[in-house]
Design an enzyme around this catalytic site. Structure first.
Site: not given
Length: 764
Positions: A191, A457
């Site tokens: 870079e 239930s």
């Protein structure tokens, strides 16, 4: 003008201006003869004519246009550009040739050089103006501050290992001293090769990039330095404009002067974007290799450095070949710069290949999201990296995710079940595993925590516990027969009735009529109070249908409400966060164990465990294959098979499983005793590997003769067979008129059972 010589005696002799040596006076005053003649409009460049001699012997020049004297020369007008090109004085025009009088003309090279200098000066002035104009849009340098990096939150397991990251960056900040040296070298090589040689803007590199781009006819190289990229990330928008580039350069110079190379490099590596929501090298290493940046090898460092150019396109998870080709270019650049040998650059991928990409975040994402929902309430506002230690067991979390997903994948289509949830708690409420759906990648909605569904239930234990607390025992007998309550006719799924049975049998076989009858007997309000006391926080409707689980709850709170049966009757609020610290080690939150609070006495705990053990031994959950440990639980199926539940526990772990559909559509008869029990059994077997067997708390032994009181016997009704754990009967949500109760008064939260038959037979 003549100057006298010095005498031998060094006598000073004054100069004479009259040209005479007789010492006569010389008159310097002007006379009328000294005035100019003519109209005064003569050409100043014409040669003057000498007129006749004056009285003092001098001859005056004449400026008239008389015929005497030579022909005057005409002078060419001098333009500005002629002056720029090297002609400082006008050129005299002559009628005839002559010699080269005066200064020689400049060469074309000199003229070109002069033009370049002038244009350069004008360009510099213009560029300075542009820079000043655009720089004026920046904040004052004196007040300029580096914006704080968005905080990252590391979600860690119970043993401190990272599980997930949350925050805008996706990873924690890492000091440059803890990053392997070849990582920053890779970025510099590809870079900004002259990173250590420029002051923020590399004019040589910029010229080289322009030359390369012109040769290729397209944008091949960029001229931005690492410092300029950092300036853009810190202060500017990503737009491409002259204003942004000028401001970027100004800020780059400021960063270099203020911080120096090492700090700039550290900030850059911790803020640059790598795609997939990862900002900084730590986030990228975790995202693509499943490890910290501290542990990456040189090949992985090259891949990360190559990503900066095009994060989305070159991601190794998307284009492995493209990422490898770019990484090879990075390694070659590192060799060119002398950071590594050419041989190592050629062999890097063979010597240290990259780690395989980690699996997607998975079900741990549900945990991480839930933790983030709680974090503000635990530590308040925070602006620094945090580490949150949780109660999660990574092995159990992975097992729960796999068991739930596999079961739905294999049998979900046949049963028309598309979603599920699983929660596993330690008896004290610590969440060991939590799965909020079939796939976190497909849906981030956390059904374990946020989805309220009818428990069916699986809510009945609170009804039976209320009865036990009001004086009944598991051996108490109630009759399974049709019941009608103000237009509501709850039924067993089989529509058959078994007559008299113990409460243990009725609960383990999930008999609806007995549960409703018992709920009315003890009072729906008392049932609601019992459920809330054990940990149910959702709103419950105090009507007869609450006994069949018609009020909605979440899997998390239902599992927490079962925990007192596993821990001996103590309240167990589910929790997941134990400690929160900053990156510097400062403790912001440390969970303190709450004093034990008994919500069920140990005798009733023993009774409930005896009753619920029968559910697995001979009742609706007898399909459970987990038999190595003493275990108990309850199945649940809501109306029209919309929800299927099983909540089971040992003295080591409480686990709730829910299956259904997000749109609340009906399933194809998916019941709690089927697939939920299967998932629970597989998970619990793995969760108890290597754990010493322990009995459930509390003891209770059934009386041999049972209960013979008239109030415990109902007239036998028609029908027979097992009601099973099937959808509860049809109901209307209306509260019937309460029949009178005896002995309740204001003595406590629960009232005496109804004792209908006792009063019928005169027993009170």
């Amino acid at each position: 003008m003549a100057f006298g010589r010095r005498s031998e005696k060094d006598e000073r002799r004054e100069p004479r201006f009259d040209g005479r040596g007789d010492g006569g006076a010389f008159d310097l005053r002007l006379t009328p003869d000294d005035r100019p003649t003519g109209d005064g409009r003569g050409d100043p460049f014409k040669e003057p004519r000498l007129d006749g001699a004056r009285s003092d012997g001098r001859r005056e020049p004449r400026f008239d246009t008389g015929a005497a004297g030579p022909e005057p020369l005409e002078r060419e007008k001098l333009s500005y550009w002629a002056w720029v090109m090297g002609r400082r004085t006008p050129k005299r025009r002559r009628e005839s040739g002559g010699g080269r009088g005066g200064r020689p003309r400049r060469s074309w090279l000199g003229r070109l050089l002069s033009l370049v200098v002038v244009l350069g000066l004008f360009g510099a002035v213009g560029a300075g103006g542009v820079i000043a104009y655009y720089a004026s849009g920046l904040p004052s340098i004196d007040k300029l501050e580096i914006p704080k990096r968005p905080p990252n939150v590391v979600i860690a397991s119970a043993d401190g290992k990272p599980l997930a990251n949350r925050g805008e960056t996706g990873g924690a900040q890492v000091p440059l001293s803890e990053i392997p040296p070849f990582v920053p070298q890779a970025f510099i090589a590809i870079e900004d090769r002259r990173f250590y040689d420029h002051w923020g803007v590399d004019f040589i590199g910029l010229a080289r990039a322009m030359k390369t781009n012109l040769e290729h006819g397209t944008m091949v190289q960029g001229g931005s330095t690492l410092t300029q990229q950092l300036a853009k990330n810190l202060f500017l928008t990503p737009e491409r404009s002259l204003e942004r580039k000028v401001q970027e350069a100004v800020l780059a110079f400021w960063l270099e002067r203020k911080f120096g190379k090492k700090k700039i490099l550290e900030m850059y590596l911790n803020r640059v974007y790598f795609g997939a929501g990862a900002y900084g090298v730590e986030a990228a290493a975790q995202r693509y290799f499943g490890k910290s940046i501290r542990a990456v090898n040189i090949s992985e460092a090259a891949i990360l450095a190559g990503l900066v150019k095009a994060p989305s396109r070159l991601a190794p998870t998307r284009d492995p070949e493209g990422a490898r080709a770019r990484a090879d270019l990075v390694l070659a650049s590192m060799a060119d710069e002398g950071y590594i040998s050419r041989d190592l650059a050629d062999r890097a991928f063979r010597v240290s290949p990259p780690s395989p990409a980690p699996k997607p975040e998975g079900a741990i994402g549900y945990v991480a999201d839930w933790v983030m929902d709680q974090l503000d309430g635990l530590v308040g506002v925070y602006d620094e990296d945090l580490t949150v230690q949780t109660t999660i067991d990574p092995k159990l979390e992975s097992e729960a995710e796999r068991d739930l997903a596999d079961a739905i994948a294999k049998k979900g289509a046949a049963l028309k079940v598309s979603q599920g949830a699983l929660v596993a708690l330690a008896p004290d409420g610590a969440v060991k595993a939590l799965v909020g759906g079939k796939s976190y990648a497909d849906s981030q909605f956390n059904r374990a925590v946020a989805a309220k569904r009818q428990p069916g239930s699986s809510f009945k234990p609170f009804v039976y516990l209320t009865g036990l607390e009001l004086g009944l025992t598991p051996d108490a007998v109630r009759v399974d027969e049709p019941i009608r309550l103000k237009g509501w006719n709850p039924e067993n799924y089989s529509r058959r009735y078994n007559g008299p049975m113990t409460l243990t049998t009725a609960l383990s076989h999930s008999i609806n009529t007995v549960a409703v009858r018992l709920g009315v007997e003890v009072g729906p309000e008392n049932v609601v109070l019992t459920a809330q006391r054990l940990g149910i926080s959702s709103e419950l409707a105090a009507n007869p249908s609450v006994a069949l689980g018609t009020s909605e709850v979440t899997p998390l709170e239902l599992a927490g409400a079962y925990a007192p049966f596993a821990n001996g009757g103590m309240l167990a609020k589910p929790y997941v966060v134990t400690r929160v610290t900053t990156s510097d080690g400062e403790v912001l939150y440390n969970r303190r164990a709450e004093p034990p609070k008994e919500v069920v006495d140990i005798d009733r705990v023993g009774m409930m465990n005896a009753m619920l053990t029968e559910t697995i031994r001979s009742g609706t959950a007898r399909g459970a294959s987990f038999r190595a440990w003493p275990a108990a639980g309850k199945t649940g199926t809501s109306q029209d098979f919309r929800d299927a539940w099983f909540v089971g526990y040992t003295s080591h772990l409480v686990t709730a499983v829910w299956l259904g559909n997000d749109d609340n559509s009906v399933t194809k008869k998916a019941s709690g005793g089927g697939l939920p029990v299967e998932i629970w059994s597989r998970f619990m077997a793995r969760a108890h590997d290597g754990v010493a067997v322990a009995a459930l708390p509390g003891e209770w032994s059934a009386h041999v003769a049972g209960y013979q009181e008239p109030g415990d016997v109902y007239q036998t009704g028609p029908g027979g067979g097992d009601g099973g754990d099937m959808p509860d009967g049809q109901w209307v949500d209306e509260t019937p008129r309460q029949r009178p109760r005896g002995g309740g008064g204001d003595g406590g939260p629960l009232r005496e059972p109804l004792g209908f038959l006792k009063r019928l037979f005169g027993g009170g």
